[in-house]
Enzyme design. Sequence first.
Site, PDB file in Angstrom:
ATOM      1  N   TYR A 142       3.158 -18.000   0.913  1.00 24.46           N
ATOM      2  CA  TYR A 142       2.221 -16.924   0.596  1.00 24.46           C
ATOM      3  C   TYR A 142       2.959 -15.840  -0.170  1.00 24.46           C
ATOM      4  CZ  TYR A 142      -1.206 -13.183   1.044  1.00 24.46           C
ATOM      5  OH  TYR A 142      -2.096 -12.176   0.766  1.00 24.46           O
ATOM      6  N   ASP A 234      11.059 -14.655  -2.401  1.00 26.63           N
ATOM      7  CA  ASP A 234      10.113 -13.694  -1.851  1.00 26.63           C
ATOM      8  C   ASP A 234      10.620 -13.285  -0.478  1.00 26.63           C
ATOM      9  OD1 ASP A 234       8.047 -12.386  -0.583  1.00 26.63           O
ATOM     10  OD2 ASP A 234       6.473 -13.661  -1.414  1.00 26.63           O
ATOM     11  N   LYS A 263       7.312  -4.391   3.037  1.00 26.69           N
ATOM     12  CA  LYS A 263       7.367  -4.219   4.484  1.00 26.69           C
ATOM     13  C   LYS A 263       8.476  -3.253   4.904  1.00 26.69           C
ATOM     14  CE  LYS A 263       5.042  -8.615   5.369  1.00 26.69           C
ATOM     15  NZ  LYS A 263       3.727  -8.123   5.782  1.00 26.69           N
TER      16      LYS A 263
END
Length: 446
Positions: A142, A234, A263
């Site tokens: 994702y 990622d 994050k």
Amino acid sequence: MNHETSRDLYDRALSVLPGGVNSSVRATQPYPAFIERGDGGHVIDADGNRYIDYVMGYGPLLLGHDLPESVRAAIQSSMSDGPMYGAPTEIEVELAEFVARHVPSVEMLRFVNSGTEATVSAVRLARGYTGRGKIVVMQGGYHGAQESTLVAGDAENARSSSPGVPQTFAEHTIPVPFNDSEAIEEVFETHGEEIAAVLTEPLLGNTAGVPPVEGYHEQLRELCDESGALLIFDEVMTGFRVGGLQCAQGKLGVTPDLTTFAKIIGGGFPAGAVGGPAEILESFTPAGDVFQSGTFSGHPVAMAAGLETLRYAAENDVYDHVNRLGKQLRTGIADIVSDRAPGYTILGTDSMFKLVFTRAGATDIDEACIPGYRQTPDSDCFDHCPKTGADVESAETDRWDRLFRPAMKEEGVFLTANQLESQFVSDAHTDEDVEQTLEAYKEFFE
């Protein structure tokens, strides 16, 4: 537990928010708990119910909900100076310098506002830098809500995975199974000169944290070097969580060309970044021709929160604490399910953990998957540990979602919304929290 206020809030939300939520992953059965406030490693919902929180904002809250005084002071100072300026500030330079000192592949960064924006920008940068169009992604990976990666299927039959994403985007994206050496070799043999980048997570965070098979990322690095493609890690989820300040790439010993962050880099505030060598990053405007810009990029409050969070983690043994508790949870859960639910699998590493209701996992505790940074073929659990996103998606997701998660919630343990999402430990969690959590797992499997 009483949930009437959350139910009423959800009823109101359905009238003004699509599906009653602002992110689809927050939609849980029969309705989500509406959170009123956080407290250390816990959250309290609108009905006053208190839970041990392993969602942790889906990863950003490395330090928990009660920020240390140094972090809180930095945020408050930045806010008191003014919300934002549309001009550079010293704090964004300081955060970039901190990241560049600690992450092996990073010389320069471009700050953005989210993980999605970071991966969008990284893909555009890779295409602009290489002059090529195709992006290889991992099935079950994702990379945010962006058109180039909302793609399903396989290398020969890629298709958009959401209405609203034109099929023409899928024509430039090549999905391959994670950990499949033969599949990635075939893709490079067929499309090598067209591939701008391979985009992968170090581990598949949105399919429960499937780790790489030993040598897989090294193979990706070699194939990219041989073909002239870029390797993009990622690390939106793993960045400054797995592998500490050096991130997962440092622990794995594989150096990507580009890295995406979000994050933790924003300390609980909206922030993201693309990092890499100066030669590549300077292709971004205004230094180069690849357009990238954003009104809120490098927002001073987010930069202050991110920098002080990382400084605190570096100076206060945060990673020792969260990794120790993460290991206690993984081994404790493995012990519980080995007796009561043989065949289920524990995934995760460092401060990430997840129980997956696999259908045919190891049936003996001595063979249970021992989570870590890599899967090694000579380990007892190798044949049982999920290798791809499909391995996790084929597990008993309905049982996890409809039975297990609600039952754990009633026991005061707040888990992520479904079986696919990783769960996180924070510095605010305690040994007592872990003991209470394991007792709740025991209660469910009795």
